[in-house]
Write a protein that holds these residues in place. Structure first.
Motif, short mmCIF file in Angstrom:
data_model
loop_
_atom_site.label_atom_id
_atom_site.label_comp_id
_atom_site.label_asym_id
_atom_site.label_seq_id
_atom_site.Cartn_x
_atom_site.Cartn_y
_atom_site.Cartn_z
N CYS A 29 47.64 33.57 42.17
CA CYS A 29 47.66 34.16 40.95
C CYS A 29 49.19 34.53 40.91
CB CYS A 29 46.71 35.38 41.05
SG CYS A 29 44.92 34.96 40.71
N SER A 30 49.82 34.22 39.76
CA SER A 30 51.08 34.46 39.86
C SER A 30 51.43 36.04 39.84
CB SER A 30 51.62 33.94 38.42
OG SER A 30 53.23 34.24 38.34
N GLY A 31 52.45 36.48 40.80
CA GLY A 31 52.99 37.76 40.96
C GLY A 31 51.80 38.31 42.02
N TRP A 32 50.82 38.22 42.25
CA TRP A 32 49.93 38.79 42.99
C TRP A 32 49.94 38.16 44.64
CZ3 TRP A 32 44.38 39.58 40.39
CH2 TRP A 32 44.74 40.59 39.48
N LEU A 33 49.94 39.28 45.49
CA LEU A 33 49.76 38.75 47.00
C LEU A 33 48.16 38.70 47.09
CD1 LEU A 33 52.15 41.57 48.83
CD2 LEU A 33 52.67 39.11 48.17
N VAL A 34 48.06 38.04 48.40
CA VAL A 34 46.43 38.01 48.81
C VAL A 34 45.86 39.36 48.76
CG1 VAL A 34 44.78 37.38 50.86
CG2 VAL A 34 46.76 36.03 49.95
N ARG A 35 46.31 40.45 49.12
CA ARG A 35 45.97 41.55 49.04
C ARG A 35 45.47 42.05 47.63
NH1 ARG A 35 50.90 46.08 50.36
NH2 ARG A 35 51.72 45.85 48.17
N ASP A 36 46.37 41.83 46.62
CA ASP A 36 46.26 42.05 45.21
C ASP A 36 44.95 41.41 44.76
OD1 ASP A 36 48.53 43.69 45.31
OD2 ASP A 36 49.66 41.95 44.66
N LEU A 37 44.83 40.11 45.09
CA LEU A 37 43.89 39.26 44.63
C LEU A 37 42.58 40.06 44.92
CD1 LEU A 37 42.26 36.66 43.43
CD2 LEU A 37 43.04 35.57 45.45
N VAL A 38 42.44 40.31 46.32
CA VAL A 38 41.22 40.94 46.99
C VAL A 38 40.80 42.13 46.35
CG1 VAL A 38 40.20 41.72 49.28
CG2 VAL A 38 41.55 39.68 49.28
N CYS A 39 42.00 42.85 45.88
CA CYS A 39 41.65 44.29 45.24
C CYS A 39 40.86 43.96 43.90
CB CYS A 39 42.70 44.87 45.06
SG CYS A 39 42.69 46.55 44.26
N HIS A 40 41.21 42.91 43.15
CA HIS A 40 40.64 42.21 42.04
C HIS A 40 39.35 41.98 42.13
CE1 HIS A 40 40.47 40.24 38.18
NE2 HIS A 40 39.95 39.14 38.80
N LEU A 41 38.92 41.37 43.16
CA LEU A 41 37.62 40.97 43.35
C LEU A 41 36.83 42.26 43.80
CD1 LEU A 41 38.35 37.95 46.00
CD2 LEU A 41 37.87 37.96 43.41
N VAL A 42 37.35 43.03 44.09
CA VAL A 42 36.55 44.50 44.36
C VAL A 42 36.22 44.92 42.81
CG1 VAL A 42 36.48 46.81 44.99
CG2 VAL A 42 37.59 45.18 46.34
N VAL A 43 37.12 44.77 41.77
CA VAL A 43 37.00 45.18 40.58
C VAL A 43 35.85 44.26 39.86
CG1 VAL A 43 38.09 45.64 38.34
CG2 VAL A 43 39.13 46.21 40.23
N ASP A 44 36.01 43.12 40.15
CA ASP A 44 35.31 41.98 39.69
C ASP A 44 33.56 42.28 40.03
OD1 ASP A 44 36.53 40.42 38.15
OD2 ASP A 44 36.69 38.65 39.43
N ALA A 45 33.58 42.65 41.40
CA ALA A 45 32.26 42.95 41.98
C ALA A 45 31.78 44.02 41.14
CB ALA A 45 32.28 42.94 43.40
N GLN A 46 32.36 45.06 40.77
CA GLN A 46 32.00 46.33 40.14
C GLN A 46 31.47 45.88 38.69
OE1 GLN A 46 35.46 48.59 40.68
NE2 GLN A 46 34.75 49.91 42.54
N ASP A 47 32.22 44.95 38.09
CA ASP A 47 31.58 44.68 36.80
C ASP A 47 30.51 43.94 36.89
OD1 ASP A 47 34.17 45.63 35.52
OD2 ASP A 47 35.21 43.58 35.71
N VAL A 48 30.50 43.15 37.89
CA VAL A 48 28.97 42.31 37.91
C VAL A 48 27.90 43.55 38.09
CG1 VAL A 48 27.36 41.00 39.69
CG2 VAL A 48 29.83 40.33 38.95
N LEU A 49 28.24 44.53 38.97
CA LEU A 49 27.08 45.39 39.21
C LEU A 49 26.88 46.39 37.81
CD1 LEU A 49 28.06 46.99 42.63
CD2 LEU A 49 26.03 45.86 42.06
N ILE A 50 28.18 46.57 37.10
CA ILE A 50 27.83 47.59 35.87
C ILE A 50 27.13 46.45 34.79
CG2 ILE A 50 28.92 48.40 34.07
CD1 ILE A 50 31.14 49.03 35.94
N THR A 51 27.46 45.28 34.71
CA THR A 51 26.94 44.25 33.28
C THR A 51 25.27 44.40 33.91
OG1 THR A 51 29.06 43.29 33.33
CG2 THR A 51 26.68 42.25 32.54
N LEU A 52 24.77 43.96 35.03
CA LEU A 52 23.37 43.60 35.32
C LEU A 52 22.43 44.85 35.12
CD1 LEU A 52 23.87 41.21 38.72
CD2 LEU A 52 23.57 40.81 36.16
#
Length: 217
Positions: A29-52
Protein backbone atom coordinates in the motif's frame (compact mmCIF):
# COMPACT_ATOMS: atom_id res chain seq x y z
CA UNK A 1 -14.95 -23.94 0.51
CA UNK A 2 -15.73 -20.86 2.58
CA UNK A 3 -13.49 -18.40 0.78
CA UNK A 4 -14.00 -15.64 3.34
CA UNK A 5 -12.71 -17.82 6.17
CA UNK A 6 -9.97 -19.28 3.98
CA UNK A 7 -8.65 -15.88 2.88
CA UNK A 8 -8.97 -14.31 6.33
CA UNK A 9 -7.31 -17.20 8.15
CA UNK A 10 -4.43 -17.16 5.68
CA UNK A 11 -3.97 -13.41 6.14
CA UNK A 12 -4.09 -13.60 9.94
CA UNK A 13 -1.57 -16.44 9.85
CA UNK A 14 0.75 -14.45 7.59
CA UNK A 15 0.66 -11.46 9.96
CA UNK A 16 1.33 -13.70 12.97
CA UNK A 17 4.35 -15.20 11.18
CA UNK A 18 5.82 -11.80 10.21
CA UNK A 19 8.96 -11.06 12.27
CA UNK A 20 8.78 -7.92 14.37
CA UNK A 21 11.60 -6.24 12.45
CA UNK A 22 9.61 -6.57 9.21
CA UNK A 23 6.85 -4.34 10.58
CA UNK A 24 9.06 -1.38 9.64
CA UNK A 25 9.36 -2.49 6.02
CA UNK A 26 7.19 -0.92 3.31
CA UNK A 27 3.98 -2.68 2.36
CA UNK A 28 2.31 -2.86 -1.02
CA UNK A 29 0.00 0.00 0.00
CA UNK A 30 1.66 3.19 -1.17
CA UNK A 31 2.96 5.22 1.78
CA UNK A 32 2.18 2.55 4.39
CA UNK A 33 4.59 0.39 6.31
CA UNK A 34 3.68 -3.19 7.19
CA UNK A 35 2.64 -1.98 10.66
CA UNK A 36 0.25 0.54 9.08
CA UNK A 37 -1.31 -2.16 6.93
CA UNK A 38 -1.79 -4.42 9.96
CA UNK A 39 -3.42 -1.55 11.83
CA UNK A 40 -5.77 -1.07 8.88
CA UNK A 41 -6.68 -4.76 9.11
CA UNK A 42 -7.73 -4.21 12.73
CA UNK A 43 -10.12 -1.50 11.52
CA UNK A 44 -11.38 -3.78 8.75
CA UNK A 45 -12.05 -6.58 11.25
CA UNK A 46 -14.01 -4.11 13.40
CA UNK A 47 -16.04 -3.13 10.33
CA UNK A 48 -16.91 -6.78 9.70
CA UNK A 49 -18.10 -7.19 13.29
CA UNK A 50 -20.17 -3.99 13.13
CA UNK A 51 -21.75 -4.81 9.78
CA UNK A 52 -22.72 -8.36 10.68
CA UNK A 53 -24.73 -7.06 13.66
CA UNK A 54 -26.38 -4.24 11.69
CA UNK A 55 -29.48 -5.83 10.17
CA UNK A 56 -31.34 -4.08 7.37
CA UNK A 57 -34.88 -4.19 6.03
CA UNK A 58 -35.73 -4.15 2.37
CA UNK A 59 -34.12 -5.56 -0.73
CA UNK A 60 -30.37 -5.50 -1.40
CA UNK A 61 -29.07 -2.46 -3.23
CA UNK A 62 -25.67 -3.99 -4.06
CA UNK A 63 -24.08 -7.42 -4.30
CA UNK A 64 -20.56 -8.79 -3.77
CA UNK A 65 -19.25 -7.05 -6.91
CA UNK A 66 -21.23 -3.80 -7.01
CA UNK A 67 -20.37 -3.27 -3.33
CA UNK A 68 -17.02 -2.00 -4.62
CA UNK A 69 -16.91 1.52 -6.02
CA UNK A 70 -14.33 2.75 -8.45
CA UNK A 71 -12.67 5.81 -6.96
CA UNK A 72 -9.82 8.00 -8.08
CA UNK A 73 -6.24 7.67 -6.87
CA UNK A 74 -5.78 8.60 -3.19
CA UNK A 75 -5.54 12.35 -2.72
CA UNK A 76 -4.19 12.15 0.82
CA UNK A 77 -7.30 13.85 2.19
CA UNK A 78 -9.08 10.87 3.81
CA UNK A 79 -8.91 11.44 7.60
CA UNK A 80 -8.86 7.70 8.31
CA UNK A 81 -5.95 7.14 5.91
CA UNK A 82 -4.04 9.87 7.73
CA UNK A 83 -4.95 8.43 11.13
CA UNK A 84 -3.78 4.88 10.44
CA UNK A 85 0.01 5.52 10.54
CA UNK A 86 -0.31 7.52 13.75
CA UNK A 87 -2.46 4.85 15.34
CA UNK A 88 -0.08 2.09 14.22
CA UNK A 89 2.90 3.96 15.70
CA UNK A 90 1.03 4.35 18.99
CA UNK A 91 1.08 0.59 19.52
CA UNK A 92 4.83 0.87 19.99
CA UNK A 93 5.64 -2.83 19.76
CA UNK A 94 4.59 -5.15 16.93
CA UNK A 95 3.52 -7.82 19.43
CA UNK A 96 0.78 -5.52 20.72
CA UNK A 97 -0.50 -4.89 17.20
CA UNK A 98 -0.37 -8.62 16.46
CA UNK A 99 -2.28 -9.35 19.65
CA UNK A 100 -5.02 -6.85 18.85
CA UNK A 101 -5.43 -8.13 15.31
CA UNK A 102 -5.55 -11.73 16.49
CA UNK A 103 -8.14 -10.82 19.14
CA UNK A 104 -10.45 -8.75 16.94
CA UNK A 105 -9.70 -10.76 13.81
CA UNK A 106 -10.57 -14.07 15.44
CA UNK A 107 -13.86 -12.58 16.64
CA UNK A 108 -14.64 -11.37 13.10
CA UNK A 109 -13.90 -14.83 11.76
CA UNK A 110 -16.23 -16.46 14.30
CA UNK A 111 -18.96 -13.91 13.56
CA UNK A 112 -18.68 -14.72 9.85
CA UNK A 113 -19.02 -18.45 10.54
CA UNK A 114 -22.14 -17.87 12.67
CA UNK A 115 -23.79 -15.33 10.35
CA UNK A 116 -27.02 -16.11 8.51
CA UNK A 117 -25.77 -15.39 5.02
CA UNK A 118 -29.23 -14.88 3.61
CA UNK A 119 -29.97 -12.03 6.05
CA UNK A 120 -29.54 -8.47 4.84
CA UNK A 121 -27.11 -6.11 6.54
CA UNK A 122 -26.39 -2.41 6.09
CA UNK A 123 -23.04 -0.75 5.54
CA UNK A 124 -21.87 2.38 3.71
CA UNK A 125 -25.54 3.36 3.22
CA UNK A 126 -26.10 0.21 1.16
CA UNK A 127 -28.00 -3.02 1.81
CA UNK A 128 -26.71 -6.46 0.85
CA UNK A 129 -26.91 -10.00 2.10
CA UNK A 130 -24.38 -11.05 4.70
CA UNK A 131 -23.17 -13.67 2.24
CA UNK A 132 -22.47 -11.08 -0.45
CA UNK A 133 -20.79 -8.81 2.08
CA UNK A 134 -18.43 -11.58 3.18
CA UNK A 135 -17.79 -12.58 -0.44
CA UNK A 136 -16.81 -8.99 -1.24
CA UNK A 137 -14.18 -9.16 1.47
CA UNK A 138 -12.39 -12.05 -0.22
CA UNK A 139 -11.08 -9.45 -2.67
CA UNK A 140 -10.10 -7.13 0.19
CA UNK A 141 -8.26 -9.81 2.16
CA UNK A 142 -6.47 -11.17 -0.90
CA UNK A 143 -5.26 -7.75 -2.05
CA UNK A 144 -4.04 -6.90 1.44
CA UNK A 145 -2.31 -10.27 1.73
CA UNK A 146 -0.43 -9.34 -1.45
CA UNK A 147 0.30 -5.94 0.12
CA UNK A 148 1.65 -7.60 3.27
CA UNK A 149 4.16 -9.79 1.45
CA UNK A 150 5.07 -7.30 -1.31
CA UNK A 151 8.54 -6.68 0.16
CA UNK A 152 8.83 -9.88 2.23
CA UNK A 153 10.02 -12.44 -0.33
CA UNK A 154 10.13 -15.34 2.15
CA UNK A 155 6.56 -14.81 3.40
CA UNK A 156 3.68 -17.02 2.29
CA UNK A 157 1.27 -15.40 -0.16
CA UNK A 158 -2.49 -15.81 -0.48
CA UNK A 159 -3.99 -19.26 -1.19
CA UNK A 160 -4.49 -20.13 -4.85
CA UNK A 161 -8.25 -20.48 -4.39
CA UNK A 162 -8.68 -16.97 -3.05
CA UNK A 163 -6.36 -15.49 -5.68
CA UNK A 164 -8.60 -17.02 -8.35
CA UNK A 165 -11.78 -15.78 -6.70
CA UNK A 166 -10.36 -12.28 -6.24
CA UNK A 167 -9.27 -12.15 -9.86
CA UNK A 168 -12.75 -13.21 -11.00
CA UNK A 169 -14.29 -10.45 -8.88
CA UNK A 170 -11.92 -7.81 -10.25
CA UNK A 171 -12.68 -8.95 -13.80
CA UNK A 172 -16.40 -8.47 -13.10
CA UNK A 173 -15.67 -4.99 -11.80
CA UNK A 174 -13.59 -4.25 -14.90
CA UNK A 175 -16.27 -5.71 -17.17
CA UNK A 176 -13.73 -7.78 -19.05
CA UNK A 177 -11.22 -10.56 -18.33
CA UNK A 178 -7.52 -9.97 -17.92
CA UNK A 179 -5.25 -11.67 -20.45
CA UNK A 180 -4.93 -15.41 -19.90
CA UNK A 181 -1.14 -15.06 -19.81
CA UNK A 182 -1.45 -13.03 -16.59
CA UNK A 183 -1.13 -14.98 -13.37
CA UNK A 184 -3.86 -14.27 -10.83
CA UNK A 185 -1.38 -12.26 -8.79
CA UNK A 186 -0.31 -10.20 -11.80
CA UNK A 187 -3.94 -9.48 -12.70
CA UNK A 188 -4.67 -8.24 -9.19
CA UNK A 189 -1.51 -6.20 -8.74
CA UNK A 190 -1.54 -4.61 -12.18
CA UNK A 191 -5.32 -4.25 -12.26
CA UNK A 192 -5.37 -2.24 -9.03
CA UNK A 193 -2.27 -0.19 -9.81
CA UNK A 194 -0.03 -1.87 -7.27
CA UNK A 195 2.42 -2.82 -9.99
CA UNK A 196 3.09 -1.21 -13.37
CA UNK A 197 2.76 -3.57 -16.34
CA UNK A 198 5.77 -4.40 -18.45
CA UNK A 199 5.67 -3.37 -22.09
CA UNK A 200 4.64 -6.90 -23.04
CA UNK A 201 1.90 -6.96 -20.41
CA UNK A 202 0.61 -3.56 -21.52
CA UNK A 203 0.42 -4.82 -25.10
CA UNK A 204 -1.47 -7.93 -23.92
CA UNK A 205 -3.94 -5.74 -22.02
CA UNK A 206 -5.00 -3.95 -25.19
CA UNK A 207 -7.95 -1.61 -24.63
CA UNK A 208 -8.19 -2.68 -20.98
CA UNK A 209 -4.96 -0.78 -20.24
CA UNK A 210 -6.85 2.51 -20.64
CA UNK A 211 -9.22 1.55 -17.79
CA UNK A 212 -6.46 0.83 -15.31
CA UNK A 213 -5.80 1.19 -12.49
CA UNK A 214 -9.05 0.07 -10.89
CA UNK A 215 -8.86 1.89 -7.54
CA UNK A 216 -11.51 0.40 -5.25
CA UNK A 217 -13.26 2.07 -2.37
Amino acid sequence: MDLFSHSWSALLGAVAATPDEDFERPSGCSGWLVRDLVCHLVVDAQDVLITLVTPAEGRPTVDAVTYWRLVGPPAGEDPLDALIPRLAAAYGEPRLLKFHLDDVGSAAGRAAELADRTRCVRTRDEVLTAGDYLSAYVLEWTLHHLDLVAHLPSAAGPPAETLGAARAALEEIAGTPFPAVFSDGDALLIGTGRRAPTDAQRAALGDLAAKLPLVLG
